[in-house]
Design an enzyme around this catalytic site. Structure first.
Site, short mmCIF file in Angstrom:
data_model
loop_
_atom_site.label_atom_id
_atom_site.label_comp_id
_atom_site.label_asym_id
_atom_site.label_seq_id
_atom_site.Cartn_x
_atom_site.Cartn_y
_atom_site.Cartn_z
N HIS A 1 127.10 11.23 -78.19
CA HIS A 1 127.25 9.86 -78.69
C HIS A 1 127.71 9.90 -80.14
O HIS A 1 126.94 10.23 -81.04
CB HIS A 1 125.94 9.08 -78.56
CG HIS A 1 126.10 7.62 -78.89
ND1 HIS A 1 126.75 6.75 -78.06
CD2 HIS A 1 125.72 6.90 -79.98
CE1 HIS A 1 126.76 5.53 -78.60
NE2 HIS A 1 126.15 5.61 -79.77
N ASP B 1 127.85 11.39 -72.93
CA ASP B 1 127.17 10.51 -73.88
C ASP B 1 125.85 10.05 -73.27
O ASP B 1 125.84 9.35 -72.26
CB ASP B 1 128.07 9.31 -74.19
CG ASP B 1 127.52 8.40 -75.28
OD1 ASP B 1 126.29 8.42 -75.53
OD2 ASP B 1 128.31 7.65 -75.87
N SER C 1 130.07 2.38 -81.24
CA SER C 1 128.86 2.07 -80.47
C SER C 1 128.69 0.55 -80.37
O SER C 1 129.54 -0.13 -79.80
CB SER C 1 127.65 2.76 -81.10
OG SER C 1 126.55 2.76 -80.23
#
Length: 347
Positions: free
Chosen positions: A313, A285, A158
């Protein structure tokens, strides 16, 4: 610096994967990107045994490293470095699984915590941000000394993935001297698109979760550094966009949230990446909508982009019920092994 532009090679088409890779298919009991994002938080692997190390930063601050390799890991074993996501840590669900898989492979492994994420507040008024490639650079240079002549491998998840990719693109040739292979998992890539997405619909639930700790930490900065920030604006921030405008941008030298999101995004730098890099994003996502994903022409020949239909995610749960993140860890280890060279597991 101006982001470099390179012609994309047909070797890196979207969805390309090494022959040994099994495609990801989300389990039937987890329909949709939101459930695939949230459910993994309830399926965490056991916490590895970590050894904590505190090191000084070049500007007089400190960060904490959590080492998670088996004591018998050889000095010649590859060193895996994991850069966590927003408000993440070595305790995050993906860190637990990946650190365990790396140790099982006989590798050394470490999670460097971004400033303020290791459990103790850092000293300076600044914290960390999505595009802090300078932080990635000095951490990897420090860890290269521990790696020695063994391959060093870097994974970013991320926010950590965006920062790692930006560093790879900026330091296109220097990076090849430090790391043998990299992987970026669910990196936002275009912060303006992802930032706006996190302010809409159900995504505001995630934003509120992040803001609960981000605001608290930033207000502590206000108390420790009087006059540095507008505490009222920080306390009143009800979106990540507002928070980034009130704290993240001014704390790290940006003119405002728009300037921060534009300059910190990794997407313009993808064409300059020279280190073999896995770019893995789920098509569903909720943090990274389709417009944020790069087109094949934006990628260098060193990038293998994979876009499975599901995964959420940083989810990618696999059977059996209630689910494990073994697929994600195996995919990362397989990719990195292919480029670092095989290393037998230590007994």
């Amino acid at each position: 610096m101006t982001p470099p532009a390179f012609e994309h090679s047909p070797e890196s088409k979207a969805g390309t994967a090494p022959a040994a890779s099994a495609p990801y298919h989300s389990p039937w009991w987890l329909p949709g990107g939101h459930l695939q994002t949230i459910w993994p938080l309830a399926c965490k692997a056991p916490l590895p045994r970590y050894r904590r190390e505190r090191i000084s930063t070049p500007d007089g601050d400190f960060i904490e490293l959590d080492w998670a390799a088996r004591p018998t890991a050889a000095a010649s074993a590859p060193l895996l470095v994991l850069f966590h996501g927003l408000e993440g840590s070595s305790h995050s669900h993906y860190a637990r699984t990946l650190m365990g898989a790396a140790a099982q492979a006989g590798w050394r492994a470490v999670v460097p915590h971004f400033r303020g994420c290791g459990g103790a507040p850092n000293r300076l008024a600044r914290a960390y941000h999505s595009g802090d490639s300078a932080e990635i650079d000095w951490i990897l240079r420090h860890l290269k000394r521990a790696a020695g002549s063994a391959p060093m491998l870097a994974v970013g998840v991320s926010l950590g993935g965006n920062a790692l990719l930006k560093w790879l693109g900026e330091r296109e040739h220097e990076s090849c001297e430090l790391v043998a292979a990299c992987a970026a998992i669910c990196a936002p890539l275009d912060l303006s698109i992802s930032g706006k997405a996190l302010g809409r619909g159900f995504n505001r639930v995630y934003a509120r979760h992040f803001l609960a700790t981000l605001r608290r930490k930033a207000l502590a900065k206000c108390a420790a550094h009087p006059g540095a920030f507008d505490a009222a604006r920080i306390a009143g921030a009800r979106s990540l966009e507002a928070f980034d405008d009130a704290y993240t941008a001014p704390a790290h030298g940006f003119a405002g949230v728009g300037d921060y999101w534009r300059r910190a995004s990794a997407r313009p730098w993808l064409g300059g990446i020279r280190v073999p890099t896995l770019l893995l994003n789920a098509a569903n996502d909720p943090f990274v909508p389709a417009p944020a994903l790069p087109r094949p022409a934006e990628l260098s020949a060193a990038i293998c982009q994979e876009l499975p239909a599901g995964g959420g995610h940083v989810g990618f749960l696999a059977p059996p019920w209630p689910g494990t993140q073994d697929w994600l860890a195996h995919r990362i280890i397989t990719w990195l092994t292919r480029h670092a060279g095989p290393h037998p597991a230590q007994s």
